[in-house]
Design an enzyme around this catalytic site. Structure first.
Site, mmCIF file in Angstrom:
data_model
loop_
_atom_site.group_PDB
_atom_site.id
_atom_site.type_symbol
_atom_site.label_atom_id
_atom_site.label_comp_id
_atom_site.label_asym_id
_atom_site.label_seq_id
_atom_site.Cartn_x
_atom_site.Cartn_y
_atom_site.Cartn_z
ATOM 1 N N ARG A 1 0.825 -1.211 0.000
ATOM 2 C CA ARG A 1 0.000 0.000 0.000
ATOM 3 C C ARG A 1 0.862 1.267 0.000
ATOM 4 N NH1 ARG A 1 -5.061 -2.182 3.597
ATOM 5 N NH2 ARG A 1 -5.912 -3.354 1.840
ATOM 6 N N GLU B 1 -0.614 -8.720 -5.805
ATOM 7 C CA GLU B 1 -1.938 -9.254 -6.113
ATOM 8 C C GLU B 1 -1.880 -10.732 -6.474
ATOM 9 O OE1 GLU B 1 -4.811 -8.170 -5.519
ATOM 10 O OE2 GLU B 1 -4.223 -6.159 -4.918
ATOM 11 N N TYR C 1 -9.949 -10.366 -12.374
ATOM 12 C CA TYR C 1 -9.703 -9.793 -11.051
ATOM 13 C C TYR C 1 -8.359 -9.051 -11.011
ATOM 14 C CZ TYR C 1 -8.118 -8.989 -6.408
ATOM 15 O OH TYR C 1 -7.598 -8.342 -5.316
ATOM 16 N N ASP D 1 -13.509 -10.244 -6.595
ATOM 17 C CA ASP D 1 -13.108 -11.594 -6.177
ATOM 18 C C ASP D 1 -14.151 -12.138 -5.204
ATOM 19 O OD1 ASP D 1 -12.708 -10.241 -3.841
ATOM 20 O OD2 ASP D 1 -10.644 -10.894 -3.543
ATOM 21 N N CYS E 1 -16.736 -7.935 6.931
ATOM 22 C CA CYS E 1 -17.709 -8.857 6.343
ATOM 23 C C CYS E 1 -17.039 -10.225 6.212
ATOM 24 C CB CYS E 1 -18.167 -8.306 4.989
ATOM 25 S SG CYS E 1 -19.731 -8.989 4.443
#
Ligand code: ADE
Length: 342
Positions: free
Chosen positions: A23, A35, A118, A136, A190
């Site tokens: 990041r 990734e 993705y 994803d 989540c």
């Protein structure tokens, strides 16, 4: 879902985001590597690999030039080794097209080896600030809960529908944060296993499954095929302080990685003894090392491993521990056996 909900998500992200190494960069190469590593692997496990990989292969040129053995050694333990091979193929292709960096258009980037929708979305939005969503399983879990969508979230048509919805909310100035905020919400709030932390969720007010208390019913699980169990006998041939390893076939599971020789059925100590005599090995003793298990995505190996102390070498690679550890890529299934003899 409205623009204001996205603003809430972005605000939540700016306060709660984890401090992760990838990041702190805009370099498309580094973001691409992160990734691909993160595709089937936990963040904590990736951190160390990411750093080591970039020290040794800091740019596309070095990745294109690395030998397959060195590359696989850098990847050892991460699993899904085709990801590493595709990274190298992709680097070669980018250079052969005359580029110095990954291309920044959807058409071009999607045609590169190993880059699916993705990864394309992640690179384009995170590194190039383009309005291309990265969808994803985590994003689909969030959306299935927010909309109480019980369709098969792996279906292309369903994903396409959500791709257009998300795209309609993306803006270049926050394309990167948009992608990363969904990733973060899936990782921190989540949650896939256990109870999601709905009280802290920026989508609480629009989430249908929160309203009806049905979060745990989404995404609806399709019956998964059961994993096939494969029984194996693994032979660790030891001669003095060296151990025998061999290269696997160049197709199929763990292609071209190294292994201890093995047979595709389980043998008792007595059976191993007879087997070795039949195959004319010169050994002084054999002992049982233990049962080891390794789970891949579609199969599961149950292995009985034996150490065979040899009086005489045969043809092939007999290596000291240091060489096994530093130069050859033993996949985790065999590393588990190796750890025990260490
Ligand atoms: N999983 C996939 N991409 C990620 C990213 N950029 N940060 C954290 N976890 C991820």
């Amino acid at each position: 879902m409205k623009e204001n909900d996205i603003v809430k998500l972005l605000n939540w992200y700016s306060i709660n985001k984890r401090n992760l190494p990838w990041r702190h960069t805009d370099d498309s190469y580094k973001i691409w590597i992160s990734e691909v590593m993160l595709q089937q692997t936990r963040v904590e496990a990736v951190k160390e690999y990411y750093h080591r990989f970039l020290v040794q292969l800091p740019d596309i040129e070095s990745l294109a030039a690395v030998s397959e053995d060195n590359l696989l050694k850098l990847w050892e333990g991460l699993g899904y080794y085709s990801r590493a091979r595709n990274l190298k193929k992709c680097a070669e292709k980018v250079l052969s097209l005359g580029y110095k960096k990954l291309p920044n258009t959807e058409e071009e980037i999607k045609n590169l080896p190993g880059i699916g929708p993705y990864t394309a979305g992640a690179i384009l939005s995170i590194a190039y600030h383009q309005c291309v969503p990265a969808i994803d399983g985590n994003v689909m879990r969030i959306l299935s809960r927010v909309f109480e969508d019980s369709r098969d979230m792996l279906k292309k048509s369903v994903q396409e529908e959500y791709r257009s919805l998300l795209k309609s909310f993306m803006k270049e100035k926050y394309a990167r944060d948009f992608t990363e905020s969904f990733i973060e919400l899936g990782a921190l709030i989540c949650l896939p296993n256990g109870t999601p932390k709905c009280l802290e969720c920026p989508f609480r007010s629009i989430c249908k499954s929160y309203k009806h208390h049905t979060m745990l019913n989404y995404p609806v699980k399709r019956n998964k095929k059961e994993r096939k169990v494969e029984e194996k006998t693994v032979f660790v041939f030891q001669y003095k302080n060296t151990f025998f390893i061999q290269k696997r076939n160049n197709t199929g599971l763990l292609a071209s990685l190294y292994e201890f020789p093995n047979e595709a059925f389980k043998m008792s100590l007595e059976e191993v003894n007879n087997y070795l005599l039949q195959h004319n090995y010169f050994f002084s003793s054999v002992f049982y090392l233990g049962e080891f298990r390794h789970i891949f995505s579609h199969v599961e190996w149950h292995m009985n491993a034996y150490v065979i102390l040899l009086n005489q070498k045969f043809k092939g690679l007999f290596l000291e521990k240091e060489d096994i550890e530093t130069k050859y890529s033993l996949p985790t299934a065999f590393l588990k056996v190796y750890q025990k003899i260490k």
